[in-house]
Design a protein around this motif. Sequence first.
Motif, PDB file in Angstrom:
ATOM      1  N   LYS A  58      23.641 -21.661  13.033  1.00  0.00           N
ATOM      2  CA  LYS A  58      24.736 -21.152  14.015  1.00  0.00           C
ATOM      3  C   LYS A  58      26.008 -21.692  13.589  1.00  0.00           C
ATOM      4  N   LYS A  59      25.825 -22.902  13.312  1.00  0.00           N
ATOM      5  CA  LYS A  59      27.343 -23.549  12.557  1.00  0.00           C
ATOM      6  C   LYS A  59      27.545 -22.946  11.113  1.00  0.00           C
ATOM      7  N   GLN A  60      26.597 -22.946  10.514  1.00  0.00           N
ATOM      8  CA  GLN A  60      26.617 -22.343   9.153  1.00  0.00           C
ATOM      9  C   GLN A  60      27.227 -20.879   9.011  1.00  0.00           C
ATOM     10  N   ARG A  61      26.652 -20.149   9.959  1.00  0.00           N
ATOM     11  CA  ARG A  61      27.083 -18.638  10.082  1.00  0.00           C
ATOM     12  C   ARG A  61      28.568 -18.628  10.447  1.00  0.00           C
ATOM     13  N   HIS A  65      31.657 -17.087   8.518  1.00  0.00           N
ATOM     14  CA  HIS A  65      32.363 -16.093   8.867  1.00  0.00           C
ATOM     15  C   HIS A  65      33.834 -16.641   9.154  1.00  0.00           C
ATOM     16  N   LYS A  66      34.254 -17.565   9.503  1.00  0.00           N
ATOM     17  CA  LYS A  66      35.744 -18.119   9.319  1.00  0.00           C
ATOM     18  C   LYS A  66      36.124 -17.903   8.248  1.00  0.00           C
ATOM     19  N   LEU A  67      35.572 -18.285   7.183  1.00  0.00           N
ATOM     20  CA  LEU A  67      36.226 -18.159   5.649  1.00  0.00           C
ATOM     21  C   LEU A  67      35.928 -16.721   5.303  1.00  0.00           C
ATOM     22  N   VAL A  71      26.979 -15.227   4.343  1.00  0.00           N
ATOM     23  CA  VAL A  71      26.347 -16.328   4.304  1.00  0.00           C
ATOM     24  C   VAL A  71      25.107 -16.470   3.223  1.00  0.00           C
ATOM     25  N   PRO A  72      24.992 -17.274   2.228  1.00  0.00           N
ATOM     26  CA  PRO A  72      24.246 -17.313   1.196  1.00  0.00           C
ATOM     27  C   PRO A  72      22.936 -17.235   1.734  1.00  0.00           C
ATOM     28  N   GLY A  73      22.075 -16.312   1.009  1.00  0.00           N
ATOM     29  CA  GLY A  73      20.665 -16.123   1.637  1.00  0.00           C
ATOM     30  C   GLY A  73      20.396 -14.858   2.241  1.00  0.00           C
ATOM     31  N   ASP A  74      21.474 -14.673   3.008  1.00  0.00           N
ATOM     32  CA  ASP A  74      21.270 -13.334   3.918  1.00  0.00           C
ATOM     33  C   ASP A  74      21.160 -12.199   3.049  1.00  0.00           C
TER      34      ASP A  74
END
Length: 194
Positions: A58-61, A65-67, A71-74
């Motif tokens: 969740k933090k990674q997403r 998203h903020k940037l 997301v890598p791997g999606d």
Amino acid sequence: LLSVCRSCLVKYLEENNTCPTCRIVIHQSHPLQYIGHDRTMQDIVYKLVPGLQEAEMKKQREFYHKLGMEVPGDIKGETCSAKQHLDSHRNGETKPDENTNKETSEEKQEDDNDYHRSDEQVSICLECNSSKLRGLKRKWIRCSAQATVLHLKKFIAKKLNLSSFNELDILCNEEILGKDHTLKFVVVTRWRFK
């Protein structure tokens, strides 16, 4: 070999260039480039701490998203949620839940057999510069950017029927690559051309 929380190690290496346990110099000027990721230990931690993997994802997403980045791997058009995907992996499930349809279970099975195809990919040209070895029949390969130089060494040794992969050195721009470096790291730090 030492397993330490990455964020703790990064904080430590901002001020030091030695191992926190034995005080041996990791690298004089760039110690952060010589630390590796222990996937096995990470899997163990994820299994021991309930909800940690979901929280990390969740933090990674949120970060990407903020940037405004993907997301890598999606996979585009992904239909199953990350939570469903993670829960099935964590519990070792291969059968579908009662409330999922056949199509979703087929997608989950396809995801399980992904073999890192959804990772960021890197294309590599492997050329032999030794008179002792023959070259590969196909010198171009495409693989996950998360693959390491050690993976490449093992692959080449198997293709050339060598008794040991330790006989090989892999170079990029005339510089020997460390076995624990990921190909993404090599691209970012060693590859100097577009």
